[in-house]
Design a protein around this motif. Structure first.
Motif, PDB file in Angstrom:
ATOM      1  N   LEU A  84       0.848  -1.195   0.000  1.00 18.90           N
ATOM      2  CA  LEU A  84       0.000   0.000   0.000  1.00 18.90           C
ATOM      3  C   LEU A  84       0.878   1.238   0.000  1.00 18.90           C
ATOM      4  CD1 LEU A  84      -2.815   1.387   0.330  1.00 18.90           C
ATOM      5  CD2 LEU A  84      -2.454   1.256   2.801  1.00 18.90           C
ATOM      6  N   VAL A  85       0.541   2.202  -0.855  1.00 19.33           N
ATOM      7  CA  VAL A  85       1.234   3.485  -0.890  1.00 19.33           C
ATOM      8  C   VAL A  85       0.285   4.551  -0.364  1.00 19.33           C
ATOM      9  CG1 VAL A  85       2.391   5.212  -2.321  1.00 19.33           C
ATOM     10  CG2 VAL A  85       2.623   2.788  -2.874  1.00 19.33           C
ATOM     11  N   GLN A  86       0.744   5.295   0.631  1.00 17.46           N
ATOM     12  CA  GLN A  86      -0.076   6.325   1.249  1.00 17.46           C
ATOM     13  C   GLN A  86       0.740   7.609   1.368  1.00 17.46           C
ATOM     14  OE1 GLN A  86      -2.700   5.077   4.424  1.00 17.46           O
ATOM     15  NE2 GLN A  86      -2.126   6.827   5.685  1.00 17.46           N
ATOM     16  N   SER A  87       0.113   8.745   1.106  1.00 18.23           N
ATOM     17  CA  SER A  87       0.811  10.024   1.152  1.00 18.23           C
ATOM     18  C   SER A  87       1.018  10.473   2.591  1.00 18.23           C
ATOM     19  CB  SER A  87       0.017  11.086   0.382  1.00 18.23           C
ATOM     20  OG  SER A  87       0.649  12.350   0.464  1.00 18.23           O
ATOM     21  N   LEU A  88       2.190  11.065   2.859  1.00 18.79           N
ATOM     22  CA  LEU A  88       2.495  11.634   4.166  1.00 18.79           C
ATOM     23  C   LEU A  88       3.007  13.054   3.935  1.00 18.79           C
ATOM     24  CD1 LEU A  88       2.795  11.296   7.241  1.00 18.79           C
ATOM     25  CD2 LEU A  88       5.132  10.522   6.840  1.00 18.79           C
ATOM     26  N   THR A  89       2.231  14.055   4.360  1.00 16.81           N
ATOM     27  CA  THR A  89       2.587  15.453   4.147  1.00 16.81           C
ATOM     28  C   THR A  89       3.394  15.981   5.323  1.00 16.81           C
ATOM     29  OG1 THR A  89       0.593  15.828   2.807  1.00 16.81           O
ATOM     30  CG2 THR A  89       1.696  17.765   3.703  1.00 16.81           C
ATOM     31  N   LEU A  90       4.543  16.593   5.002  1.00 15.12           N
ATOM     32  CA  LEU A  90       5.428  17.151   6.014  1.00 15.12           C
ATOM     33  C   LEU A  90       5.702  18.610   5.709  1.00 15.12           C
ATOM     34  CD1 LEU A  90       8.156  14.328   6.100  1.00 15.12           C
ATOM     35  CD2 LEU A  90       6.175  14.532   7.600  1.00 15.12           C
ATOM     36  N   THR A  91       5.997  19.386   6.746  1.00 13.60           N
ATOM     37  CA  THR A  91       6.522  20.726   6.536  1.00 13.60           C
ATOM     38  C   THR A  91       7.987  20.610   6.142  1.00 13.60           C
ATOM     39  OG1 THR A  91       7.253  21.026   8.825  1.00 13.60           O
ATOM     40  CG2 THR A  91       4.954  21.609   8.305  1.00 13.60           C
ATOM     41  N   LEU A  92       8.555  21.682   5.614  1.00 13.72           N
ATOM     42  CA  LEU A  92       9.969  21.674   5.264  1.00 13.72           C
ATOM     43  C   LEU A  92      10.833  21.400   6.488  1.00 13.72           C
ATOM     44  CD1 LEU A  92      10.356  24.622   2.728  1.00 13.72           C
ATOM     45  CD2 LEU A  92      10.773  22.198   2.312  1.00 13.72           C
ATOM     46  N   GLU A  93      10.447  21.974   7.625  1.00 16.23           N
ATOM     47  CA  GLU A  93      11.214  21.771   8.848  1.00 16.23           C
ATOM     48  C   GLU A  93      11.171  20.313   9.287  1.00 16.23           C
ATOM     49  OE1 GLU A  93      10.110  26.098   8.750  1.00 16.23           O
ATOM     50  OE2 GLU A  93       9.077  24.208   8.371  1.00 16.23           O
ATOM     51  N   GLN A  94       9.987  19.690   9.224  1.00 13.50           N
ATOM     52  CA  GLN A  94       9.863  18.291   9.617  1.00 13.50           C
ATOM     53  C   GLN A  94      10.679  17.383   8.692  1.00 13.50           C
ATOM     54  OE1 GLN A  94       5.582  17.969   9.413  1.00 13.50           O
ATOM     55  NE2 GLN A  94       5.344  18.087  11.645  1.00 13.50           N
ATOM     56  N   ALA A  95      10.599  17.651   7.383  1.00 14.36           N
ATOM     57  CA  ALA A  95      11.333  16.821   6.432  1.00 14.36           C
ATOM     58  C   ALA A  95      12.840  16.997   6.590  1.00 14.36           C
ATOM     59  CB  ALA A  95      10.912  17.170   5.006  1.00 14.36           C
ATOM     60  N   ALA A  96      13.285  18.207   6.888  1.00 19.80           N
ATOM     61  CA  ALA A  96      14.714  18.471   7.006  1.00 19.80           C
ATOM     62  C   ALA A  96      15.308  17.823   8.252  1.00 19.80           C
ATOM     63  CB  ALA A  96      14.970  19.977   7.014  1.00 19.80           C
ATOM     64  N   ALA A  97      14.633  17.973   9.380  1.00 19.40           N
ATOM     65  CA  ALA A  97      15.190  17.517  10.657  1.00 19.40           C
ATOM     66  C   ALA A  97      14.761  16.106  11.034  1.00 19.40           C
ATOM     67  CB  ALA A  97      14.791  18.484  11.768  1.00 19.40           C
ATOM     68  N   GLY A  98      13.742  15.555  10.365  1.00 21.88           N
ATOM     69  CA  GLY A  98      13.159  14.305  10.809  1.00 21.88           C
ATOM     70  C   GLY A  98      12.126  14.571  11.897  1.00 21.88           C
ATOM     71  N   CYS A  99      11.233  13.640  12.118  1.00 22.22           N
ATOM     72  CA  CYS A  99      10.159  13.874  13.085  1.00 22.22           C
ATOM     73  C   CYS A  99       9.460  12.560  13.420  1.00 22.22           C
ATOM     74  CB  CYS A  99       9.140  14.873  12.525  1.00 22.22           C
ATOM     75  SG  CYS A  99       8.337  14.320  10.991  1.00 22.22           S
ATOM     76  N   HIS A 100       8.559  12.630  14.374  1.00 22.64           N
ATOM     77  CA  HIS A 100       7.659  11.521  14.702  1.00 22.64           C
ATOM     78  C   HIS A 100       6.267  11.899  14.226  1.00 22.64           C
ATOM     79  CE1 HIS A 100      10.503   9.257  17.175  1.00 22.64           C
ATOM     80  NE2 HIS A 100      10.898  10.422  17.672  1.00 22.64           N
ATOM     81  N   ARG A 101       5.632  11.014  13.464  1.00 22.46           N
ATOM     82  CA  ARG A 101       4.294  11.277  12.960  1.00 22.46           C
ATOM     83  C   ARG A 101       3.379  10.094  13.253  1.00 22.46           C
ATOM     84  NH1 ARG A 101       3.346  15.077   9.038  1.00 22.46           N
ATOM     85  NH2 ARG A 101       1.199  14.363   9.367  1.00 22.46           N
ATOM     86  N   THR A 102       2.102  10.380  13.338  1.00 25.83           N
ATOM     87  CA  THR A 102       1.077   9.354  13.530  1.00 25.83           C
ATOM     88  C   THR A 102       0.378   9.106  12.206  1.00 25.83           C
ATOM     89  OG1 THR A 102       0.728   9.980  15.837  1.00 25.83           O
ATOM     90  CG2 THR A 102      -1.029   8.771  14.760  1.00 25.83           C
TER      91      THR A 102
END
Length: 341
Positions: A84-102
């Motif tokens: 399954l392919v699902q989209s995950l939208t991130l801000t530039l800051e989240q994508a740059a630094a890494g993050c935890h998402r639900t």
């Protein structure tokens, strides 16, 4: 937690996470999903998944057996469910630094109310839902006919399960805590092994992979071009002319740069390595600043005195400092002193 469900993904920790990292992640998620704190119908099931994953990760023998079982199932050619392919939208800051998402998913599971049969047996007769207990239904043209559902009896001892609409399956929400590594750009995919939802009839299969495709949200300050970040920076026209220190935004906060005095050849300002971060052999991008001169809308009386002085000083050297204005003055002088043809 299913046989090959990844406990690292369930708790949102990396494969190399320490025991303290695992305990910290479990405490954080347990506070969120404990049934005594969370009224959601899915809270109890989610809390059980978290606890099962936590116990598995802290038991070295069980963890080794789990890994062997999952790898063995794949090696033995066991049927694997669809990816399954699902989209995950991130801000530039989240994508740059890494993050935890639900990540929220819907799994098809067998209905517990009817044990997957789609039918419910009643201890006493209940009115037929198709004819409301009268044994007859209205047909085309206004005529009535015997109800096919109950055979005209009006009552049934068995009806379709209302919790699954008679299908034997229902959608159950599932939550994944995902650790997003740093420096992922739009279009890249994050693979979560064996985390794709299974379809009805696939319960004996090994789950497929879930791919989270990164999508970068539009930013209020930056535009990403490749790995370069472009930013329009409003600057007072006076500061732009004189040069000097100005504060500018970065992905990590702000920094200060020194503007040189403005000149006709002045261009953009490029700060090497302050764009989107690199990954592996991919070098980081640059931060490209585009200063935009801002003129004041009003001038105080004291300002006018200074501006008059500046205008007088400028008029003394128009050809060097303002050639366009000098040419304009020359055209006016020619019209004033000579006949207009």
């Amino acid at each position: 937690m299913t046989t090959c469900e990844d406990p690292f993904v369930v708790l949102g920790v990396a494969q190399e996470a320490s025991r303290e990292d695992i305990r910290s992640a479990y405490r954080r998620l347990a506070m969120r999903w404990h049934p005594d704190r969370n009224p959601s119908p899915a809270a109890a099931a989610e809390f059980k998944r978290l606890h099962a994953a936590y116990e598995l990760l802290l038991d070295d023998e069980r963890l080794a057996a789990w890994r062997a079982a999952c790898h063995g199932a794949a090696a033995d050619g066991a049927a694997v469910g669809d990816d399954l392919v699902q989209s995950l939208t991130l801000t530039l800051e989240q994508a740059a630094a890494g993050c935890h998402r639900t990540v929220e998913l819907l799994h098809r599971v067998r209905c517990s109310s009817c044990a997957g049969s789609g039918r419910v047996q009643h201890s006493h007769s209940v009115p037929c839902p198709a004819c409301s207990g009268c044994g007859r239904v209205v047909r085309t043209g206004g005529r009535t006919a015997r109800c096919d559902t109950c055979g005209g009896h009006g009552y049934l001892r068995e009806t379709a399960c209302t919790n699954c609409a008679g299908s034997g399956w229902r959608n159950e929400p599932r939550t994944l805590e995902v650790t997003v590594p740093p420096a992922l750009v739009g279009g890249e995919r994050l693979r979560l092994a064996r985390q794709a939802p299974l379809s009805p009839g696939d319960e004996r299969r090994v789950a497929g992979d879930l791919y989270l495709e990164i999508n970068l949200a539009a930013h209020e300050l930056f535009v990403l071009d490749g790995l370069d970040l472009h930013c329009r920076v409003p600057v007072s026209i006076f500061r732009l002319l004189c040069g000097g220190r100005i504060e500018v935004p970065t992905l990590n906060g702000t920094t200060w740069i020194e503007l040189p005095p403005w000149s006709p050849t002045a261009g953009d300002h490029r700060l090497a390595g302050l764009g989107f971060p690199g990954k592996g052999e991919r070098a980081a991008g640059d931060l490209v600043l585009h200063p935009q001169g801002v003129q004041p809308q009003l001038a105080a009386r004291e300002d006018c005195q200074l501006l008059e002085l500046l205008d007088w000083r400028l008029a003394a050297d128009l050809e060097q400092r303002a050639p366009l204005l000098a040419d304009w003055q020359q055209q006016l002088r020619a019209r004033r002193e000579g006949p207009v043809v």
